[in-house]
Design an enzyme around this catalytic site. Structure first.
Site: not given
Ligand code: ASP
Length: 342
Positions: A15, A61, A92, A278-280
């Site tokens: 972003t 992602s 992300d 742990t998933q916590c």
């Molecule tokens: N979807 C974006 C990414 O991880 C979100 C970000 O940059 O904060 O590339």
């Protein structure tokens, strides 16, 4: 003439460098040159900044082990020419990439600061400027010519964290990350305060050893009440899989139903390395504290202690890539390699 620290700014995407496509309303990556145009303040810092961009910046992602190798190669190639590195990355998967790099860069003794933002750099209310400017300042900090920070960190919304202790906690707050099991390494307020007592110091004074072999034949199983035996069977029975992170409940507890214990036992017997985390979001696995984790301890499942899932997955890829023998795998995993577990 005074020599300023040289910082290499690596732009991977996310972003922070995005603009809105007004026709579709979607965010798209833009030309990195324009990112620096947006922050002329960077040129006022007491350091020299040079920049490199991924040829095709990506939304994080889309990150994969190929990109991690590219980053390791870039840092390895430029390591001796710069005092520190700042990596701009989407939030992300930032904790995954930053955790991976903490393992792959053995004997690191310079700062690598990951940062990004929740709002694009061009947005009026953007958090990108402060994140980027302070990250560069942190990467340039030195004491008598030695870098203050000598590890992979993540800086976001006024806080500096050990990267392999972080997790993305919020998809919308500026305070997007947290490090539930390790104190913050620094706070940026009126003053930039680094908490030296928590910083990582590599014991060896050896040369940087960048590693690029990663084995991603690993899996992740998050338990939930009512999980169907055939899903567990399908995953644990996959002959390709070399290691698995088991996200259990609370302090490392799992179902004691016989079908589940038998599936785990079969997998361990065929040589699958299983790590109990742990998933916590916070706290630690304490294998054997409850009867519901005693069976896991007995069958030799690895104790993930207070490691994050992000660090556990990337540590497994690193260790498998280094061909750690089955005999020492558990002991090495249970040892803190880069400050990733207590
Ligand atoms: N979807 C974006 C990414 O991880 C979100 C970000 O940059 O904060 O590339």
């Amino acid at each position: 003439m005074k020599e300023f620290p040289k910082i290499l700014l690596i732009y991977t995407g996310g972003t922070i460098g995005m603009v809105q496509d007004y026709a579709t309303g979607q965010l798209k990556a833009f030309d990195f040159g324009k990112l620096l145009e947006q922050i002329p303040e960077l040129y006022q810092l007491d350091c020299e900044i040079e920049t490199i961009s991924f040829p095709n910046p990506i939304d994080s992602s889309d990150m994969n082990t190929g990109h991690w190798k590219l980053l390791v190669d870039l840092i390895g190639k430029h390591y001796n020419s710069y005092s520190g590195f700042v990596i701009l990355h989407g939030s992300d998967t930032m904790s995954y990439t930053a955790s991976a790099l903490s393992f792959l860069l053995e004997n690191l003794s310079k700062p690598i600061i990951f940062t990004g933002s929740q709002l694009p750099i061009g947005d009026l209310r953007t958090d990108a400027k402060e994140n980027l400017i302070t990250s560069v300042q942190i990467a340039a900090l030195n004491l008598e010519g030695r870098p203050v920070v000598q590890e992979v960190c993540l800086y976001f919304e006024n806080k500096l964290y050990r990267a392999n202790r972080t997790t993305k906690m919020s998809a919308e707050q500026f305070q997007a990350f947290d490090s539930p099991n390790y104190p913050t390494l620094g706070i940026s307020g009126v003053h930039l305060r680094i908490k030296e007592e928590y910083l990582w110091r590599s014991e060896s004074h050896k040369k940087l050893r960048p590693h690029t072999d990663l084995d991603n034949r690993i899996g992740l199983l998050k338990l939930f009440p009512g999980i169907h035996p055939s899903w567990v069977h399908g995953l644990l029975g996959n002959p390709e899989m070399k290691a698995l992170v088991l996200e259990s409940y609370g302090a490392g507890n799992a179902s004691t139903e016989s079908w589940f214990i038998e599936e785990l036992q079969k997998a361990v017997d065929r040589g699958l390395h299983i790590v109990n985390v742990t998933q916590c979001p916070g706290g630690s696995v304490l294998m054997g504290k409850y009867a519901t984790s005693a069976a896991l301890a007995e069958m030799g499942i690895i104790d993930g202690k207070d490691i994050t899932t992000e660090a556990a997955l990337t540590k497994l890829m690193y260790m498998l890539g280094r061909d750690v023998s089955s005999k020492s795998f558990k002991t090495i995993f249970e040892t803190s390699l880069r400050g990733e577990m207590t």
